[in-house]
Design a protein around this motif. Structure first.
Motif, PDB file in Angstrom:
ATOM      1  N   MET A   1      -5.805   2.698   6.088  1.00 36.22           N
ATOM      2  CA  MET A   1      -6.393   1.419   6.189  1.00 36.22           C
ATOM      3  C   MET A   1      -6.361   0.363   6.743  1.00 36.22           C
ATOM      4  O   MET A   1      -5.110   0.021   6.866  1.00 36.22           O
ATOM      5  CB  MET A   1      -6.967   1.436   4.319  1.00 36.22           C
ATOM      6  N   VAL A   2      -6.971  -0.190   7.392  1.00 32.66           N
ATOM      7  CA  VAL A   2      -6.705  -1.380   8.415  1.00 32.66           C
ATOM      8  C   VAL A   2      -7.819  -2.609   7.550  1.00 32.66           C
ATOM      9  O   VAL A   2      -9.076  -2.211   7.559  1.00 32.66           O
ATOM     10  CB  VAL A   2      -7.327  -1.376   9.522  1.00 32.66           C
ATOM     11  N   VAL A   3      -7.149  -3.493   7.322  1.00 33.40           N
ATOM     12  CA  VAL A   3      -7.981  -4.852   6.806  1.00 33.40           C
ATOM     13  C   VAL A   3      -7.675  -5.746   7.894  1.00 33.40           C
ATOM     14  O   VAL A   3      -6.667  -6.321   8.175  1.00 33.40           O
ATOM     15  CB  VAL A   3      -7.264  -5.446   5.423  1.00 33.40           C
ATOM     16  N   GLN A   4      -8.892  -6.108   8.606  1.00 36.33           N
ATOM     17  CA  GLN A   4      -8.864  -7.185   9.551  1.00 36.33           C
ATOM     18  C   GLN A   4      -8.705  -8.644   9.085  1.00 36.33           C
ATOM     19  O   GLN A   4      -8.868  -9.069   7.929  1.00 36.33           O
ATOM     20  CB  GLN A   4     -10.332  -7.017  10.316  1.00 36.33           C
ATOM     21  N   HIS A  17      -9.406   5.298   9.181  1.00 34.98           N
ATOM     22  CA  HIS A  17      -9.506   5.964  10.135  1.00 34.98           C
ATOM     23  C   HIS A  17     -10.572   5.656  11.271  1.00 34.98           C
ATOM     24  O   HIS A  17     -11.194   6.407  11.932  1.00 34.98           O
ATOM     25  CB  HIS A  17      -9.604   7.367   9.952  1.00 34.98           C
ATOM     26  N   GLY A  18     -10.385   4.258  11.472  1.00 37.39           N
ATOM     27  CA  GLY A  18     -11.610   3.739  12.297  1.00 37.39           C
ATOM     28  C   GLY A  18     -12.978   3.743  11.815  1.00 37.39           C
ATOM     29  O   GLY A  18     -14.001   3.323  12.677  1.00 37.39           O
ATOM     30  N   GLU A  37     -12.318   6.013  -1.735  1.00 29.76           N
ATOM     31  CA  GLU A  37     -11.857   6.912  -1.061  1.00 29.76           C
ATOM     32  C   GLU A  37     -10.845   7.694  -1.599  1.00 29.76           C
ATOM     33  O   GLU A  37     -10.352   8.532  -0.939  1.00 29.76           O
ATOM     34  CB  GLU A  37     -11.481   6.243   0.373  1.00 29.76           C
ATOM     35  N   GLY A  38     -10.602   7.533  -3.011  1.00 26.85           N
ATOM     36  CA  GLY A  38      -9.765   8.500  -3.632  1.00 26.85           C
ATOM     37  C   GLY A  38      -8.206   8.096  -2.835  1.00 26.85           C
ATOM     38  O   GLY A  38      -7.507   9.112  -3.433  1.00 26.85           O
ATOM     39  N   LEU A  39      -7.911   6.934  -2.782  1.00 27.71           N
ATOM     40  CA  LEU A  39      -6.609   6.587  -2.260  1.00 27.71           C
ATOM     41  C   LEU A  39      -6.064   5.821  -3.492  1.00 27.71           C
ATOM     42  O   LEU A  39      -6.548   5.508  -4.297  1.00 27.71           O
ATOM     43  CB  LEU A  39      -6.646   5.754  -1.081  1.00 27.71           C
ATOM     44  N   ASP A  48       1.966  -1.641   0.457  1.00 33.18           N
ATOM     45  CA  ASP A  48       2.547  -0.321   1.139  1.00 33.18           C
ATOM     46  C   ASP A  48       2.075  -0.218   2.747  1.00 33.18           C
ATOM     47  O   ASP A  48       0.815  -0.014   2.839  1.00 33.18           O
ATOM     48  CB  ASP A  48       1.927   0.995   0.433  1.00 33.18           C
ATOM     49  N   THR A  49       3.012  -0.368   3.394  1.00 36.54           N
ATOM     50  CA  THR A  49       2.465  -0.457   4.810  1.00 36.54           C
ATOM     51  C   THR A  49       2.253   0.763   5.345  1.00 36.54           C
ATOM     52  O   THR A  49       1.272   0.932   6.509  1.00 36.54           O
ATOM     53  CB  THR A  49       3.717  -1.296   5.560  1.00 36.54           C
ATOM     54  N   GLU A  50       2.317   1.871   4.924  1.00 34.44           N
ATOM     55  CA  GLU A  50       2.111   3.396   5.105  1.00 34.44           C
ATOM     56  C   GLU A  50       0.653   3.322   4.749  1.00 34.44           C
ATOM     57  O   GLU A  50      -0.133   4.254   5.444  1.00 34.44           O
ATOM     58  CB  GLU A  50       2.942   4.420   4.474  1.00 34.44           C
ATOM     59  N   LEU A  51       0.046   2.642   3.765  1.00 36.47           N
ATOM     60  CA  LEU A  51      -1.227   2.590   3.326  1.00 36.47           C
ATOM     61  C   LEU A  51      -2.197   1.987   3.896  1.00 36.47           C
ATOM     62  O   LEU A  51      -3.268   2.098   4.190  1.00 36.47           O
ATOM     63  CB  LEU A  51      -1.345   2.721   1.601  1.00 36.47           C
TER      64      LEU A  51
END
Length: 70
Positions: A1-4, A17-18, A37-39, A48-51
């Motif tokens: 997940m990316v938060v702009q 994932h884009g 999204e079930g995360l 969590d920088t992996e998430l």
């Protein structure tokens, strides 16, 4: 997940994932998107920088102020 980075209205575009998932206006919105999204949605997930990749500020930065937004 990316938060702009925050936009002029304070909202932050969220992608997974884009794929555009929505715009978050608070940390609760991000947690809601994670849940849909079930995360993992535990409080620790936001750090969590992996998430989650936080761009233009971390999970507690919701005000615009950047003048270099595209």
């Amino acid at each position: 997940m990316v938060v702009q980075p925050p936009a002029s209205d304070g909202g932050r575009l969220v992608t997974i994932h884009g794929e555009r998932m929505g715009v978050a206006y608070s940390l609760f919105d991000v947690l809601d998107l994670l849940h849909r999204e079930g995360l993992p949605t535990a409080d620790t997930a936001v750090d969590d920088t992996e998430l989650i990749e936080w761009r233009g500020g971390g999970p507690y930065d919701w005000n615009s102020g950047s003048s270099d937004e595209a």
